[in-house]
Each structure stands twice: as C-alpha cells, then as structure tokens.
Write an enzyme that holds these catalytic residues in place. Structure first.
Site, PDB file in Angstrom:
ATOM      1  N   ASN A 111       2.854   4.615   9.692  1.00 12.22           N
ATOM      2  CA  ASN A 111       1.979   4.155   8.400  1.00 12.22           C
ATOM      3  C   ASN A 111       1.143   2.924   8.486  1.00 12.22           C
ATOM      4  O   ASN A 111       0.041   3.046   8.360  1.00 12.22           O
ATOM      5  CB  ASN A 111       2.359   3.995   7.296  1.00 12.22           C
ATOM      6  CG  ASN A 111       1.108   3.820   6.378  1.00 12.22           C
ATOM      7  OD1 ASN A 111       0.757   4.622   6.288  1.00 12.22           O
ATOM      8  ND2 ASN A 111       2.068   2.636   5.838  1.00 12.22           N
TER       9      ASN A 111
ATOM     10  N   LYS B 218      -7.744   7.532  14.418  1.00 11.37           N
ATOM     11  CA  LYS B 218      -6.968   8.449  13.677  1.00 11.37           C
ATOM     12  C   LYS B 218      -7.835   9.679  14.180  1.00 11.37           C
ATOM     13  O   LYS B 218      -6.866  10.501  14.381  1.00 11.37           O
ATOM     14  CB  LYS B 218      -7.652   7.779  11.834  1.00 11.37           C
ATOM     15  CG  LYS B 218      -7.678   6.725  11.485  1.00 11.37           C
ATOM     16  CD  LYS B 218      -5.922   6.344  11.574  1.00 11.37           C
ATOM     17  CE  LYS B 218      -5.425   5.661  10.847  1.00 11.37           C
ATOM     18  NZ  LYS B 218      -3.849   5.469  10.293  1.00 11.37           N
TER      19      LYS B 218
ATOM     20  N   VAL C 209      -7.944   5.555  -1.261  1.00 13.26           N
ATOM     21  CA  VAL C 209      -6.760   4.990  -2.160  1.00 13.26           C
ATOM     22  C   VAL C 209      -6.864   3.059  -1.913  1.00 13.26           C
ATOM     23  O   VAL C 209      -7.362   3.185  -0.971  1.00 13.26           O
ATOM     24  CB  VAL C 209      -5.355   5.195  -0.801  1.00 13.26           C
ATOM     25  CG1 VAL C 209      -4.128   5.084  -1.831  1.00 13.26           C
ATOM     26  CG2 VAL C 209      -5.623   6.871  -1.139  1.00 13.26           C
TER      27      VAL C 209
ATOM     28  N   TYR D 110     -11.990   2.817  14.757  1.00 14.83           N
ATOM     29  CA  TYR D 110     -10.912   3.354  13.774  1.00 14.83           C
ATOM     30  C   TYR D 110     -11.062   5.223  14.075  1.00 14.83           C
ATOM     31  O   TYR D 110     -10.136   5.382  13.881  1.00 14.83           O
ATOM     32  CB  TYR D 110     -11.592   2.374  12.121  1.00 14.83           C
ATOM     33  CG  TYR D 110     -10.582   3.020  11.393  1.00 14.83           C
ATOM     34  CD1 TYR D 110      -9.632   2.500  10.573  1.00 14.83           C
ATOM     35  CD2 TYR D 110     -11.318   4.137  10.962  1.00 14.83           C
ATOM     36  CE1 TYR D 110      -8.642   3.157  10.073  1.00 14.83           C
ATOM     37  CE2 TYR D 110     -10.179   4.535   9.663  1.00 14.83           C
ATOM     38  CZ  TYR D 110      -8.993   4.124   8.988  1.00 14.83           C
ATOM     39  OH  TYR D 110      -8.239   4.574   8.282  1.00 14.83           O
TER      40      TYR D 110
ATOM     41  N   GLY E 150       0.934  -1.439   0.137  1.00 16.27           N
ATOM     42  CA  GLY E 150       0.236  -0.177  -0.189  1.00 16.27           C
ATOM     43  C   GLY E 150       0.892   0.643  -0.053  1.00 16.27           C
ATOM     44  O   GLY E 150       2.388   1.498  -0.600  1.00 16.27           O
ATOM     45  N   ILE E 151       0.728   1.992   0.461  1.00 18.44           N
ATOM     46  CA  ILE E 151       1.114   3.523   0.365  1.00 18.44           C
ATOM     47  C   ILE E 151       2.302   3.611   1.736  1.00 18.44           C
ATOM     48  O   ILE E 151       3.479   4.293   1.291  1.00 18.44           O
ATOM     49  CB  ILE E 151      -0.240   4.432   1.704  1.00 18.44           C
ATOM     50  CG1 ILE E 151      -0.858   4.755   0.571  1.00 18.44           C
ATOM     51  CG2 ILE E 151       1.313   5.967   2.077  1.00 18.44           C
ATOM     52  CD1 ILE E 151      -2.514   5.783   2.080  1.00 18.44           C
TER      53      ILE E 151
END
Length: 283
Positions: free
Chosen positions: A97, A166, A198, A162, A22-23
C-alpha cells in the site's frame, strides 16, 4: 472461492506497507479488529510508533509489530520478511500500500521520477516477489492486495510519473493474479485496490478538514472488504463526488482513444470536449 473471513481471523498474519497512516492504517485496524496479528511497515519512527500503539489497543501488545521499512529498497523488504517470519512464522495477507506522489512533469527532476517508481511500482513488485513464495508454500488461503489508482487507468494530464507508476501496478497485479490462479493447489489470490478521492496525507495538501467529496480511509477499507467478499479483483471505489457509473464511462472513453484512433488523452482535447460530455451523459 475462499471465504475471506477464513483469512481475516485470529492467529492469521497481515503485513501492510504504508501502514502508519491513511488507508494502510485503516486496513491495519480492520485486520486487528478481526483478531489478526498485524505488521505495519513504514517510514517515520514516531509516526510508526504512534500507529503501533493504536493497533495494540485493539489487538494487544503481542499481536502487533511495527518495522521501519523503505519499500524502495529490496534489502529493506527482505529484512522485513525475515523479521515477520521470525516473529509470526507465516503471512496470510500482504497489502502493498505504500505510495508517494510528488509532482512531476515530463522534463522535471529525475530524482522525483526515480523515487516515485522505486516506491509506487517497485515497492509493489518487490514486496510481492519477497513475500509471495512463502505465502504460497505454507498452503493456507491468503491475499495479496496492491493499491493502485484511477490515475493509472484514465491517466489524466499532470504528474505523469505517478500515473505511469500506478499503471504499472495495475498491469503487474493483473499478471500476478493470472499466474496465481494457474498454480495447482495455490490458495493465494491477488486484488487491485483502486481508491477514489480519499482524505489522506497524500491527498489533503494544506486542508485541515476532509472535503465533502472525499471518503475517509475507513470507508475505503469497508468497501474493499465488501468487494473481497464478492471475490472482486478490481476494487473500484466510488467516493462522495464520483459514482461508479461515471468512472466506468471515463475508463471506457480512455480505452476508446485507441479503438477510435483519437488523439491521446482526448477527454482533455479541445476538439473532443463536447463529444466526451455527450458520451458521459449517455445512459
């Protein structure tokens, strides 16, 4: 303001948690392409090894390190730091990340709540607190990039654990940057990456192909680098479906719930749906 290309350069070192996909992997490839030494930390031995091979093809065998790391464990993060310093001596970029997103509700499994907080929030806090002091002490410019989420700002219904994790990353990173900029002689800055939609392992579900609305991880990293070059703290990423202006109005409405004394999450409240639609359409 530090020129970030003086940080993303040969002989400097980047550490990326969640770096095997991923990112995280896209960022690792960018750093490797800039000539940096790259350390990826993740779980899943085969996946981690495959990602390391991709990076070695870019940067060379000696400039890549892959370390199995559970960011939910402070001991595992401390072991990662020891291994990195033993191999490369110092760290210039830390990208916290790693993240997970099992579904939760207010009264769902305690295990899912605990796991999300341990990875998404405490992984960022402990990653920063583990690597940060020595990043400051070596005296060279550097960055700490923490991956947040728009869900931590607008906090939509669904998966509250979640969203809360965040939201905590946002508040922690704001506090971190405030502290860093007030350290005399300090050359480390903090930045909050706020991805849009994404297409990654976290978001793809059962889909085999990227939806048209989603960005690729590479697009997200390109936008991140452009934002860092401007000195942005809040790296608010659009995607192919939601433009920045829409995100801004959603965020403004969410803050307005407090200011206007509306019900919480009024954007999804039946009595405010039309009012929000009108607000969103205002120029």
């Amino acid at each position: 303001m530090t020129n970030i290309q003086d940080i993303f350069k040969k002989s400097n070192v980047a550490v990326i948690t969640g770096g095997a996909s991923g990112i995280g992997l896209a960022a690792s490839k960018y750093f490797a392409g800039r000539g940096m030494s790259v350390v990826i930390a993740d779980l899943g031995g085969d996946r981690l090894a495959a990602a390391a091979d991709e990076l070695k093809a870019i940067a060379g065998e000696e400039e890549v390190m892959a370390v199995e790391t559970d960011v939910a464990s402070r001991d595992s993060l401390e072991a990662l730091e020891r291994a990195v310093l033993q191999r490369f001596g110092r760290v210039h970029v830390l990208m916290n990340n790693a993240g997970i997103g099992p579904e939760t509700s207010i009264f769902s499994s305690q295990a899912n709540w605990d796991h999300i907080f341990a990875v998404n929030l405490m992984g960022v806090i402990n990653g920063t607190r583990t690597f940060g002091p020595k990043m400051l002490s070596h005296g060279e410019p550097g960055l700490i990039i923490n991956t947040g989420s728009k869900q931590g700002i607008t906090t939509p219904p669904g998966n509250p654990a979640y969203n809360i994790s965040k939201a905590g990353v946002k508040v922690f990173t704001e506090a971190l940057e405030h502290e860093l900029r007030n350290i005399e002689g300090g050359k480390i800055s903090a930045h909050l990456l706020i991805p849009g939609f994404v297409f990654t392992g976290l978001t793809k579900g059962d889909r085999a192909e990227k939806p048209a609305a989603a960005w690729t991880p590479e697009q997200t990293v390109d936008f991140m680098v452009e934002s860092l070059e401007r000195g942005d703290f809040y790296i608010l990423c659009p995607d192919n479906d939601v433009a920045r202006g829409v995100d801004e109005r959603r965020m403004a409405w969410a803050a307005g719930d407090i200011i206007e004394n509306r019900p919480p999450l009024s954007r999804w409240h039946k009595d405010y749906a039309d009012k929000f639609k009108t607000f969103l359409e205002q120029k």
